[in-house]
Write an enzyme that holds these catalytic residues in place. Structure first.
Site, PDB file in Angstrom:
ATOM      1  N   THR A  84      -7.206  26.282  72.864  1.00  0.00           N
ATOM      2  CA  THR A  84      -6.745  26.859  71.550  1.00  0.00           C
ATOM      3  C   THR A  84      -5.093  26.497  71.152  1.00  0.00           C
ATOM      4  OG1 THR A  84      -6.404  28.790  72.471  1.00  0.00           O
ATOM      5  CG2 THR A  84      -8.419  28.553  71.860  1.00  0.00           C
ATOM      6  N   ASP A  85      -4.668  26.722  72.235  1.00  0.00           N
ATOM      7  CA  ASP A  85      -3.137  26.480  72.172  1.00  0.00           C
ATOM      8  C   ASP A  85      -2.818  25.033  71.482  1.00  0.00           C
ATOM      9  OD1 ASP A  85      -1.249  28.372  73.084  1.00  0.00           O
ATOM     10  OD2 ASP A  85      -2.447  28.050  74.847  1.00  0.00           O
ATOM     11  N   LEU A  86      -3.610  23.888  72.129  1.00  0.00           N
ATOM     12  CA  LEU A  86      -3.070  22.669  71.648  1.00  0.00           C
ATOM     13  C   LEU A  86      -3.813  22.334  70.295  1.00  0.00           C
ATOM     14  CD1 LEU A  86      -4.113  21.341  75.336  1.00  0.00           C
ATOM     15  CD2 LEU A  86      -1.725  21.432  74.402  1.00  0.00           C
TER      16      LEU A  86
END
Lengths: 396, 396
Positions: A168-170
């Site tokens: 989800t960060d990426l």
């Protein structure tokens, strides 16, 4: 110097850790001049996290390639003043603070418009900057849980599971980078900068695809399926003589070639397996027939044989096997970058391939604060060494 | 008509199913004029897949918003001729055929340069268009297996697992869209189009993050961890009075606030739990203390209490709960789009938020071949109705 898509674009990068640095890494890979502004005395915490050599974190080295670094203490008047001078001549500011922090620094939308109305401000956060959860702290695992991602990952009767990738960060970082380049094009049309935002939650939600559309159309909630396909059989991991292979016969024609290669084409004439509905109902029996045949040859041979018949099929590889896979190496998805004084660093390569303006390494990841004087000079900002030092010292 | 980032950009879209249509959906959401070229007689197979209403697949409606449709039989001389006329005036061609198909259509790089040297050609495929697996058929599940993704997803002692999201298709599509917009900027600098490529394998590999850098630095292969963090404790799913919550105390300061809210701050003085190393070694005992306290209140209350203390924490939601979450609705991540004659269709919203040039719905997903005459007229291509009909009929 050969042209790249973002050649000449100046990016001030206030991000740290993961989603933001991934975004600015991609802008740098596309040719932007990315200046990483770091907190004294330690800089980006990732400098001190992850395995490495010669006092260099390879995680940091990978996510911060193609950037230069300056240290500014944004709690001091001098540090903030220096930042504003950079913003005055920059094209893009990227930040992944919690919503509201930029405003507290005196960089509200109105204030930024006064400094530089052409500046694009990209923000990356957990849940979006407005709404009931805007102020919540975010972390990849929690967003995987809340977004529904974990609810469709796991064994049929097991617990919902996360993936080990900080996905989800990426994805948020990638959407932010996509947003920045689009905002640059919009600026070509309007002459104005604007605010662009991506969030971990909105990004992963956008990838629910048919899981979302089927739910929205029917109200039926999709469940975990392990490695089975919810509405297709056969599909999944199958054991061979020496290990499992992943097989996904995605159409009737491919299924026929798969079973034919196994000497099982006759099954398609049987009343148990003639239609997909029958095959799903009798999945266990069908898988049994398949595994009995697959036991007669090795993983590598089946992967070769089935792909030759046009059946999507591959090994289940661990991270090491994936990164040493001949196709992955051929695609230069692992590259070696020289870091003077620290030796060569292996890192992931460039996922977007351009025929004429390829991504490339222009700088290795920077030492903390290594480029202060150089950046101010390159960007044509008159600034004395004494002023720079005052801006860079903790506490001004 | 208000300006969007890709206003005025003409996209010829030869893609089908998933990764390609996701790419061109994003280009359309950014304002591009996307013309979906479909095979007679049935068009994109996704028209006939997934749940829906009034003979409209909501999966198709979602992935094909902001596009117009024309039918061309590319196996006929007339169909191919019509395609080449479109390419002569287009800015971008997107395709997700297997490598080599475009060349077989007579659209090699050299041939395209003769038709339109400013055309950007974006290709999306499984493993990249060169290398030992270039010719392999690809499917999301197989790429999840080969890339290492599944090797770090699953219970510690269980099988490697896929996620139910078609994540490798979607990431490839997003990278392709990012590549296209970058290539448009490069064209502003060079005057030339070029070839851009993204693949399912390279895309998901680029998201291995620290799992890759730690392997490359040490040679140690990361393993599945269920929902535990490999090097941090406590972390994971914890049971409350009425269900689990996901908690990720990502720093020492957050951990202290987490344990303090539970009345467990004293644990941090104990020799079993003082350091992270001790906490990882005694993870089970620590989790026991935490669950005993969490049993005293409900999920919703804990989520509220812990977020108020700045501890990343949330519910494990299924797809339905996620899409009805108040934050998700506030962020307009579920939108309703009117489809004349088919009624309103709910679909996922826009993950990138622009303050001044927001993404919006300009057209609902098109009926098959609905815009042939309109597109040729809009794009200034003289073409008679009879010619159009010949190009659109199966078999010319």
């Amino acid at each position: 110097m050969s042209i790249q898509p973002l050649t000449g674009i100046r990016v001030v990068d206030l991000t740290r850790i993961l989603s933001g640095p991934f975004c600015t890494m991609m802008l740098g890979d596309m040719g932007a001049d990315v200046v990483k502004v770091e907190d004294p005395p330690g800089g980006d915490p990732i400098r001190h996290i992850g395995a490495g050599h010669n006092e260099l974190s390879w995680y940091f080295a990978s996510f911060n390639r193609n950037k230069r670094s300056i240290c500014l203490d944004l709690r001091s008047t001098q540090g903030l003043e220096a930042l504003k001078k950079l913003l005055g001549t920059a094209d893009v500011l990227v930040e992944n603070f919690r919503p509201g922090v930029l405003e507290k620094l005196g960089l509200s939308r109105g204030q930024i418009a006064q400094i530089n109305p052409r500046l694009i401000v990209a923000s990356i956060n957990g849940f979006g900057s407005t709404g009931p959860y805007a102020g919540r702290p975010a972390f990849d695992f929690v967003v995987q849980a809340m977004s529904g991602f974990m609810s469709v990952t796991g064994e049929r009767d097991g617990a919902p599971l996360r993936t080990g990738l900080p996905i989800t960060d990426l994805i948020a970082g990638l959407y932010a980078a996509f947003g920045v380049v689009n905002a640059l094009r919009a600026r070509d049309l309007t002459g104005q900068g604007q605010r662009v935002e991506a969030s971990m939650m909105n990004g992963i939600l956008s990838m629910l695809a048919y899981l979302a559309s089927d739910f929205l159309a029917t109200g039926a909630v999709p469940a975990k399926q392990g490695n089975d396909h919810p509405i297709t059989a056969p599909y999944g991991l199958f054991m061979t003589a020496d290990g499992p292979i992943a097989v996904a016969p995605s159409t009737d024609a491919i299924l026929r070639r798969f079973l034919d290669e196994l000497g099982l084409a006759a099954l398609l004439e049987s009343d148990d397996f003639k239609t997909n509905t029958q095959r799903v109902a009798n999945r266990k029996a069908l898988d049994g027939h398949i595994c009995a045949k697959l036991a007669g040859d090795t993983q590598d041979n089946w992967v070769r044989r089935l792909n030759a018949r046009g059946v999507p099929c591959g090994l289940v590889q661990d991270i090491g096997e994936a990164l040493r896979d001949p196709q992955v190496l051929h695609q230069e998805m692992v590259i070696s970058v020289d870091h003077p004084g620290r030796g060569p660093v292996e890192m992931l390569g460039f996922p977007v391939k351009f025929s004429d303006t390829p991504c490339r390494i222009r700088h290795p990841a920077p030492d903390l604060g290594a480029h202060a004087a150089e950046v101010f000079e390159d960007w044509g900002i008159p600034y004395s060494l004494a002023e720079l030092e005052a801006a860079s010292c903790p506490g001004g």
